[in-house]
Design an enzyme around this catalytic site. Structure first.
Site, mmCIF file in Angstrom:
data_model
loop_
_atom_site.group_PDB
_atom_site.id
_atom_site.type_symbol
_atom_site.label_atom_id
_atom_site.label_comp_id
_atom_site.label_asym_id
_atom_site.label_seq_id
_atom_site.Cartn_x
_atom_site.Cartn_y
_atom_site.Cartn_z
ATOM 1 N N LYS A 128 -3.031 23.169 48.691
ATOM 2 C CA LYS A 128 -4.037 23.195 49.767
ATOM 3 C C LYS A 128 -4.518 21.771 49.989
ATOM 4 C CE LYS A 128 -6.093 26.432 52.228
ATOM 5 N NZ LYS A 128 -5.689 27.806 52.532
ATOM 6 N N ASP A 168 -5.811 25.736 58.468
ATOM 7 C CA ASP A 168 -6.850 26.555 57.840
ATOM 8 C C ASP A 168 -8.070 26.326 58.755
ATOM 9 O OD1 ASP A 168 -7.300 28.120 55.110
ATOM 10 O OD2 ASP A 168 -9.112 26.965 55.425
HETATM 11 N N1 GLU Z 1 -4.526 28.655 55.421
HETATM 12 C C1 GLU Z 1 -3.804 29.877 55.369
HETATM 13 C C2 GLU Z 1 -4.102 30.599 54.084
HETATM 14 O O1 GLU Z 1 -5.212 30.552 53.610
HETATM 15 C C3 GLU Z 1 -2.319 29.722 55.665
HETATM 16 C C4 GLU Z 1 -1.600 28.669 54.912
HETATM 17 C C5 GLU Z 1 -0.149 28.438 55.383
HETATM 18 O O2 GLU Z 1 0.281 29.031 56.360
HETATM 19 O O3 GLU Z 1 0.517 27.626 54.728
HETATM 20 O O4 GLU Z 1 -3.300 31.282 53.510
#
Ligand code: GLU
Length: 447
Positions: A128, A168
């Protein structure tokens, strides 16, 4: 030492090593709550420092992001990428641009992402990133300059086989476009698979934008099926009005439910006729405006400034705004209002005390690592399409998403039953996710 004591000792180490990061502690505690159950049955998972290694990110990158605003002043933000675990595939997880972002928040999100991605059944590791940059009120040109500066550092740490960021909170199609443009320029290569959530005409996947919200709705439908019910005619409250909320509302309406309330950071709207999605999209997607504008057009609806959206009685609640938005008092109110299903559309929106209230009341509660996995799962489908230089239709991709969500639901329910906790989605998700990652970590040795 008993399994419970072993887990408690490792948790103490986590607290000491990661002081001042309450959200990360909370995310770790949620997983640790289920861990002793696994270790009691399979003590070998405590060997080789496996749990200790799992808690420590493989790599944490923190960098300066300087950029010039529209007045010519230099602004300085902080950028992060936490590459948490890559035993199942390249690090995969979104970027969050919000003033609240700090290392602890990124670590909590990255840690969650490991188990979510494992549960999806797709070959993706967990990571992340983000920045304390606030896109709110910034011009497109400012957002572009910020994204270009952010990617100028990030590009050396990511890649199709290394780390694949996406969106996100605060990062949508516009931001992914600017980030991809800068990556392409710096590397002189059109490496589509380096980012997901791309535009449809330059390597993006159908359904990616809708996927987290659609996926949460599919998951809720599966939860209701287990009690021989469906979304048909159900009253639903969805907090937030971002990407997750908008498309959860869209799919719930398609499945026969009626979403009567949603919110933004200024307050919430109630529309007893069901949220008018075209109006909401116009306000939030096209104009990036405040939600109170909804009642100027839909005059029968009401806007409450501040307050708690969880005061609105419903059968199904989907917290889809941000972490810790649904606390114990809100949970008590929801239970009194007759809620039967709660599914997390956002990451960790429910406090541990609120989860306990739902447990005690026999409300089916699905954690985000299961219920909101549709977004990242569809990101993995975007990677598949990029790798094979293909692009799938909306219907085909939506069908794949629906099957993935049914698969996750099945794995979680079966695991909970197998461990003697039928209907407990929290333990089911934690254990199924952990076992998948742990087995791969054992196979790959001490790395
Ligand atoms: N931010 C999204 C999550 O919390 C998606 C992340 C992504 O697609 O890599 O899963």
């Amino acid at each position: 030492m008993s399994a419970r004591d072993q887990v408690a000792a490792i948790y103490q180490q986590v607290l000491q090593r990661n002081a001042g990061e309450p959200e990360f502690h909370q995310a770790a505690a949620e997983v640790f709550e289920s861990l002793h159950v696994v270790l009691e049955r399979y003590p070998h998972y405590a060997d080789g420092g496996l749990v200790e290694r799992l808690c420590e990110p493989e790599r944490q990158i923190i960098f300066r992001v300087p950029w010039v605003d529209d007045t010519g002043a230099v602004q300085v933000n902080r950028g992060f990428r936490v590459q948490y675990n890559s035993v199942l595939g390249p690090y995969k997880g979104g970027l969050r641009f919000h003033p609240s972002v700090n290392l602890g928040i990124v670590k909590f999100l990255g840690f969650e992402q490991i188990f979510k991605n494992a549960l999806s059944g797709l070959p993706i590791g967990g990571g992340k990133g983000g920045s304390d940059f606030d896109p709110k009120g910034r011009s497109d040109a400012e957002v572009m300059r910020f994204c270009q500066s952010f990617m100028t550092e990030l590009h050396r740490h990511i890649g199709e086989y290394t780390d694949v960021p996406a969106g996100d909170i605060g990062v949508g199609g516009r931001e992914i476009g600017y980030l991809f443009g800068q990556y392409k320029r710096l590397t002189n290569s059109y490496e589509s698979g380096v980012l997901t959530g791309k535009g449809l005409n330059w390597g993006g996947s159908q359904v990616r934008k809708e996927a987290t919200g659609y996926g949460a709705a599919y998951f809720v439908a599966e939860m209701l099926k287990t009690v021989k019910s469906s979304l048909d005619g159900k009253t639903v409250v969805v907090s937030g009005s971002g990407n997750v909320a908008i498309y959860a509302i869209e799919k719930i309406h398609q499945l026969g439910g009626i979403v009567v309330a949603c919110s933004d950071s200024s307050g919430y709207i109630v529309d007893p006729k069901g949220i008018d999605l075209e109006l909401l999209k116009d306000i939030k997607e096209s104009r990036r405006a405040r939600i109170c504008e909804y009642v100027e057009t839909a005059t029968h609806a009401t806007f409450t400034s501040g307050g708690s959206i969880w005061d609105v009685a419903c059968d199904v609640a989907i917290p889809a705004a941000t972490q810790n938005e649904l606390d114990e008092d809100a949970a008590i109110t929801l239970v009194k209002g007759g809620v039967v299903v709660v599914a997390e559309g956002a990451n960790m929106p429910t406090t541990p005390e609120a989860v306990q209230v739902f447990r005690d009341a026999g409300v089916a509660f699905a954690p985000g690592k299961a219920a909101n996995a549709g977004g990242v799962a569809t990101s993995a489908l975007e990677m598949q399409q990029n790798a094979s230089r293909d692009s799938w239709s909306f219907e085909y991709t939506d069908d794949r998403l629906a099957r993935i969500m049914t698969g996750i639901h099945g794995r979680v329910v079966e695991t909970a039953e197998d461990y003697g906790m039928p209907g407990d989605y929290v333990h089911g998700a934690n254990i199924a996710g952990f076992v998948k990652v742990a087995d791969a970590m054992i196979s790959l040795g001490v790395i």
